[in-house]
Design a protein around this motif. Structure first.
Motif, PDB file in Angstrom:
ATOM      1  N   UNK A 193      39.220  43.672  25.478  1.00 52.19           N
ATOM      2  CA  UNK A 193      39.514  42.421  26.450  1.00 52.19           C
ATOM      3  C   UNK A 193      40.160  42.673  27.654  1.00 52.19           C
ATOM      4  N   UNK A 197      39.131  40.960  31.523  1.00 52.99           N
ATOM      5  CA  UNK A 197      40.298  40.194  31.869  1.00 52.99           C
ATOM      6  C   UNK A 197      40.736  38.891  31.105  1.00 52.99           C
ATOM      7  N   UNK A 198      40.835  39.281  29.665  1.00 57.14           N
ATOM      8  CA  UNK A 198      41.153  38.390  28.821  1.00 57.14           C
ATOM      9  C   UNK A 198      42.229  38.832  27.717  1.00 57.14           C
ATOM     10  N   UNK A 199      43.369  39.527  28.690  1.00 56.82           N
ATOM     11  CA  UNK A 199      44.615  39.866  27.870  1.00 56.82           C
ATOM     12  C   UNK A 199      45.351  38.799  27.612  1.00 56.82           C
ATOM     13  N   UNK A 243      48.089  36.094  28.203  1.00 54.47           N
ATOM     14  CA  UNK A 243      48.503  35.515  29.519  1.00 54.47           C
ATOM     15  C   UNK A 243      49.871  36.188  29.696  1.00 54.47           C
ATOM     16  N   UNK A 258      37.355  33.980  39.411  1.00 52.16           N
ATOM     17  CA  UNK A 258      36.011  33.419  40.027  1.00 52.16           C
ATOM     18  C   UNK A 258      35.027  34.460  39.457  1.00 52.16           C
ATOM     19  N   UNK A 293      34.506  35.094  35.853  1.00 50.68           N
ATOM     20  CA  UNK A 293      33.594  33.894  35.077  1.00 50.68           C
ATOM     21  C   UNK A 293      32.427  33.950  35.111  1.00 50.68           C
TER      22      UNK A 293
END
Lengths: 328, 276
Positions: free
Chosen positions: A57, A61-63, A65, A88, A91
């Protein structure tokens, strides 16, 4: 392993991730590094809490929040560092160049949107297709993951599908953007054994037919042996052993890998007790200064407590982080 | 919590079907008022005042000789409209504010929630009357007052659901596919967050129908001679001892419409697994 000799698709170095909890800052991943070649199928193995999922993750960049933070390291993917990318840029990588498949397909699919709409949404976002073309593409993708009767299933909602079909739908979503890398976080843990085998077969076929590189997070060494080219074993936030899956699992060299293999029940259980590794893995807030595995290790020596050993090449593409390797 | 299909409608609890049928019946009555109503609702006939229910005037006539049944049927238009439009306005505003507050969080969330607290701290009815007395009576004033006050419940409900859904697995999956926050909020969070708000809106419609007719009764809503149930009750109360039909039938109408929405809300709550 011809795949392992070409230029890496993904090169992770010294990845460190910490979590900010009410009890203080906790280092969840520390100094993780590995290479992944195009078309390589790598198993990332370890106990719960060893940092497998956090590693994956963090790269995307999906740690969670505001709590998880990348402290350092690099993750070069197709020549760019994912860890230094802004939202950006990330994504544009997520879904399009790297797809992710999760453990529980039931909760990871939107309950109020049909799977066709969900797949179509990805196709439209990343390839700019119109609604009609996106639907055609969604049927193709569902057929590609061997969803039975895709023309009908496309209008189903997650709750109308079986666990295996949900996981196929999620794989179709992850592949919809045409990624080069698929990160599969325990994709078969929530499924029963026969479906598990089908999903793994599917992943292998996707690797072969599309040249997809796959990182498979699992705690099942049997799965690794059957599917993966390479394997990385994690313990307490570090990789302790890494190399070709067949040789690592046939002749493990790190005491933890040896213990992990010894604690596996065989296909035909004999009347003997499983060799459990004594003790518990350390809590992430209570890591010993030296080798994290030393308190549970049968070979622990005085120098184990001095400093955490780093991964060292031991030949045949294998790496081990143990003081008994490379020094003796 | 799923897309409604015919098969799922068939599995609705009986209460919801009864309530839904009653709402549909009222909507039909309102839409077809010109054909259903036997007389003009505002035309006076001073030779036929205060007639009790009879074969020609099924529900009698009022003090100006107007047919009570015709006024009741035309009144359904206004009362239904007040309930549905008021809910549509408050539902939309509340959902937008709640979803944004819950998803964006931080300072914006704090600001919006304090605004909500201030609005809630006033007694609902008193605040409504205060706003309408500033804006002037009439339907427009009623709707503006409703918009200013009524969004709070929806904002609370949707914000609470958004806070939960923001951390949910399918939102993580949507992020892993490269979707922008705005799309995740609109396409994935809001459709999942509004189920309890939809249930609430049904009982909220009852509140606005009662509120609309109460305000008309007090002279702050729809004005005479327009046919509206609250107006009819207000006009009839002088004659309650001699012409009970002037007040009783509009009272029944309000009760029946309110009952319809309440039953439907209960049934819907059962299906969606939420409670109001």
């Amino acid at each position: 392993m011809s795949a392992a000799t070409s230029a890496p698709l993904l090169a992770v170095r010294d990845l460190a991730v910490s979590f900010h909890t009410p009890y203080g800052v906790v280092r969840a991943v520390d100094g993780v590094g590995f290479d992944l070649a195009p078309g390589e199928f790598m198993g990332l193995v370890g106990e719960s809490g060893s940092g497998k999922t956090v590693t994956c993750r963090a790269m995307l960049g999906l740690l969670p929040n505001g709590r998880g933070r990348v402290d350092g390291g690099t993750a070069l993917f197709e020549g760019v560092d994912l860890l230094r990318m802004d939202d950006e840029g990330l994504r544009r990588v997520r879904g399009r160049r790297i797809g992710m498949v999760f453990q529980n397909p039931t909760s990871h699919l939107d309950p109020v949107m049909s799977i066709g709409e969900q797949i179509g949404e990805v196709v439209r976002l990343h390839h700019g297709l119109a609604a009609g073309a996106a639907r055609v593409r969604a049927v193709e993708l569902l057929r590609g993951v061997r969803m039975p009767d895709p023309e009908t299933r496309i209008d189903s909602y997650a709750h109308q599908l079986s666990g295996g079909m949900r996981q196929r739908a999620m794989i179709a979503m992850a592949l919809a953007g045409g990624p080069a890398l698929l990160v599969a976080d325990e994709p078969t843990t929530a499924l029963d054994v026969t479906v598990q085998a089908q999903i793994l077969r599917l992943l292998l076929d996707l690797r072969d037919s599309q040249g997809l590189a796959i990182v498979l997070v699992t705690h099942d060494l049997g799965i690794v042996l059957e599917t993966c080219n390479t394997v990385a074993v994690m313990y307490a936030g570090r990789i302790v052993e890494r190399g070709p899956a067949a040789t690592v699992l046939a002749a493990p060299r790190h005491p933890y890998t040896i213990g992990l293999l010894g604690s596996r029940p065989g296909a035909f259980p004999r009347r003997e007790r499983l060799a459990a590794i004594p003790g518990q893995p350390p809590g992430p807030g209570a890591l010993p200064t030296g080798c994290a595995f030393a308190p549970r290790c049968g070979h622990a020596e005085a120098r184990c407590a001095a400093a955490a050993p780093t991964l060292r090449a031991v030949g045949d593409g294998r790496w081990v982080a143990c003081v008994r390797e490379g020094w003796s | 919590m799923s897309g409604a299909s015919l098969a799922e409608v068939a599995r609705l609890p009986r209460l919801a079907i009864v309530g839904g049928a009653m709402i549909l019946a009222w909507i039909m009555v309102a839409l077809l008022a010109p054909w259903f109503a036997p007389f003009d609702p505002i035309e006076q006939d001073l030779t036929r005042t205060l007639l009790p229910p009879n074969l020609q005037h099924w529900l009698g006539t009022d003090n100006y000789g107007r047919d009570v049944l015709s006024r009741l049927i035309w009144g359904a238009r206004l009362d239904l409209q007040m309930g549905l439009v008021a809910v549509a306005i408050t539902f939309s505003i509340g959902t937008v504010i709640g979803a944004i507050a819950g998803y964006v969080g931080g300072f914006l969330d704090t600001l919006l929630m304090r605004l909500l607290d201030v609005t809630i701290s006033f007694p609902f009815f008193v605040l409504m009357i205060a706003i309408i007395s500033v804006l002037g009576s009439g339907l427009a004033g009623f709707y503006i007052a409703v918009a200013l006050v009524g969004w709070v419940s929806y904002a609370r409900i949707v914000r609470a659901r958004t806070l939960v859904l923001r951390q949910s697995d399918f939102v993580l999956a949507a992020r892993s596919l490269g979707f922008r926050p705005a799309r995740i909020l609109l396409r994935h969070i809001v459709p999942n967050a509004i189920a309890p708000a939809v249930v609430f809106s049904m009982s909220d419609a009852v509140l606005y129908i009662l509120l609309g007719s109460s305000l008309s009764y007090l002279g702050l809503g729809v004005e005479p001679p327009t046919a509206e149930w609250g107006v009819m009750i207000a006009e009839g109360q002088t004659y309650i001892a001699t012409a009970w039909w002037m007040t009783t039938f509009p009272g029944f109408a309000i009760a029946l419409l309110a009952l319809a929405f309440s039953l439907f809300a209960d049934g819907l709550a059962e299906v969606l697994g939420t409670s109001t």
